[in-house]
Design an enzyme around this catalytic site. Structure first.
Site, PDB file in Angstrom:
ATOM      1  N   THR A  47     -79.418  14.113 -46.779  1.00 53.49           N
ATOM      2  CA  THR A  47     -78.768  13.530 -45.607  1.00 53.49           C
ATOM      3  C   THR A  47     -78.405  14.606 -44.585  1.00 53.49           C
ATOM      4  OG1 THR A  47     -76.556  13.650 -46.590  1.00 53.49           O
ATOM      5  CG2 THR A  47     -77.827  11.647 -46.979  1.00 53.49           C
ATOM      6  N   ASP A  48     -78.165  14.146 -43.369  1.00 56.58           N
ATOM      7  CA  ASP A  48     -77.758  15.051 -42.295  1.00 56.58           C
ATOM      8  C   ASP A  48     -76.248  14.953 -42.092  1.00 56.58           C
ATOM      9  OD1 ASP A  48     -77.316  12.676 -40.909  1.00 56.58           O
ATOM     10  OD2 ASP A  48     -79.097  12.883 -39.656  1.00 56.58           O
ATOM     11  N   GLN A  49     -75.743  15.555 -41.039  1.00 55.19           N
ATOM     12  CA  GLN A  49     -74.309  15.577 -40.784  1.00 55.19           C
ATOM     13  C   GLN A  49     -73.730  14.183 -40.544  1.00 55.19           C
ATOM     14  OE1 GLN A  49     -73.269  18.240 -37.641  1.00 55.19           O
ATOM     15  NE2 GLN A  49     -71.164  18.469 -38.346  1.00 55.19           N
TER      16      GLN A  49
END
Length: 138
Positions: A15-17
């Protein structure tokens, strides 16, 4: 038409931020789906490589519809969209844990000799694969 299904447990590292799956990770998931479809047809990609044949991606289309988030279990559906004895186009859908459409994709592949990267005829070099792909395609 045969449709293979692969469940993917979304890991934090994917996942990203924003807490959603980073867009490039879907490409890895498509590969997992493609590998599962090949296994469902009775083959192993590693066996093909051992025979000196590779199947590189020559084109890919991907359309993002809805994010998948950390902690969910996504489902990758994979099938043979097109097959002509030389080229294979795989079709994909990635679904969220709730069953909503997340990604639509297609990847185009051609089989090549490992040593030269020159295209080969699947029909001639891998007749068992050819027969299975003919039966499984859309």
């Amino acid at each position: 038409m045969i449709i293979s299904e692969t469940d993917i447990q979304v890991r934090y590292a994917e996942t990203d931020q924003m807490g959603v799956v980073y867009h490039a990770n879907y490409l890895v998931w498509l590969e997992l789906g493609r590998t599962k479809l090949i296994e469902d047809l009775g083959f192993k990609y590693a066996d093909m490589e051992n025979e000196g044949v590779l199947s590189p991606v020559v084109d890919i289309e991907i359309s993002y519809k809805k994010p998948v988030r950390y902690g969910e279990v996504a489902k990758v559906k994979t099938w043979i969209e097109e097959y002509d004895g030389i080229r294979v186009v795989y079709g994909y859908e990635v679904l969220t844990e709730g069953g909503e459409l997340s990604v639509i994709a297609k990847s185009k592949h051609v089989c090549v000799k490992k040593e030269t990267f020159r295209p080969i005829s699947i029909r001639k070099r891998l007749p068992d694969w050819h027969e299975a792909y003919e039966k499984a395609k859309k």
